[in-house]
Design an enzyme around this catalytic site. Structure first.
Site, PDB file in Angstrom:
ATOM      1  N   GLY A 187      23.783  59.334  14.646  1.00  0.00           N
ATOM      2  CA  GLY A 187      22.458  59.474  14.047  1.00  0.00           C
ATOM      3  C   GLY A 187      22.412  58.957  12.625  1.00  0.00           C
ATOM      4  N   SER A 188      21.567  58.004  12.337  1.00  0.00           N
ATOM      5  CA  SER A 188      21.608  57.362  11.038  1.00  0.00           C
ATOM      6  C   SER A 188      20.406  56.434  10.854  1.00  0.00           C
ATOM      7  CB  SER A 188      22.914  56.583  10.896  1.00  0.00           C
ATOM      8  OG  SER A 188      23.203  55.894  12.095  1.00  0.00           O
TER       9      SER A 188
END
Length: 219
Positions: A187-188
């Site tokens: 997640g980024s």
């Protein structure tokens, strides 16, 4: 479909931990068969989640000198004029792509050119979709100069779950459009800063595909 090299160590650790847990359940519970059945089923689901996260799809790229392709899979969360304060110190057009845990997390070079600047910053691990994540979170900043002298900034940003950013860019080396630039785990977000006057072809909320969707054009 293959597994990305950045996932080998993580997958080995996950497999080992799950194996130890299930072995412990088998030897330490009074009714090992029934408990172990649920444990193994959940372990398989969890392992396949990690396996899917580190997938590395074979994908044809869109190659065009003046195009800026998306460096990541995900959803566009920002398209706005803003100040890029780390390197350029001037107004730019920022386009941000948020990657959920279900997206491919490989990052690709968005243009052909030369790597002019690279820096890793330690920072916080807030939700990557927040605007302040761009300058407060763990991140790397890469500056690319196109053959025509146009400069863009690409920033990899860690999110609430992402704890490691991998970047293959090295100052003075060639950036090849569509070649892997790095990988972010769990997640980024990736920000791309365009020069003012560039044509932007995406809007907030739009789903984009790394290496294929055109974010905009350098003009």
């Amino acid at each position: 479909m293959t597994i990305h090299k950045e996932g080998f160590a993580t997958l080995a650790v996950v497999f080992l931990i799950l194996a130890v847990i299930n072995t412990g359940i088998y030897f330490l519970t009074e009714s090992p068969a029934s408990v172990l059945e649920w444990s193994v089923s959940l372990s398989i689901i969890l392992f396949f989640f990690f396996l899917a996260f580190f997938r590395s799809p074979k994908r044809e790229g869109y190659l065009q000198d003046d195009a800026v392709i998306s460096p990541a899979d995900g959803k566009v969360v920002v398209v706005e004029e803003t100040e890029e304060n780390e390197v350029l110190k001037e107004k730019c057009i920022q386009v941000s792509v948020f990657m959920s845990v279900f997206n491919v997390h490989i990052n690709w070079f968005p243009i052909n050119g030369v790597v002019k600047y690279f820096k890793h910053h330690n920072g916080r691990f807030q939700a990557a979709y927040l605007p302040k994540a761009s300058f407060e979170n763990e991140r790397t900043t890469v500056v690319l100069e196109s053959p025509k002298g146009k400069v863009i900034v690409v920033r990899q940003i860690a999110g609430a779950l992402a704890r490691r950013i991998v970047c293959y860019a090295e100052v003075g080396t060639e950036s090849i459009q569509g070649k892997q630039m790095g990988f972010i785990k769990f997640g980024s977000r990736v920000d791309v800063f365009f020069p003012l006057g560039s044509r932007i072809d995406v809007k907030p909320g739009q789903a984009v595909k790394g290496k294929q969707t055109i974010l905009g054009w350098l003009q």
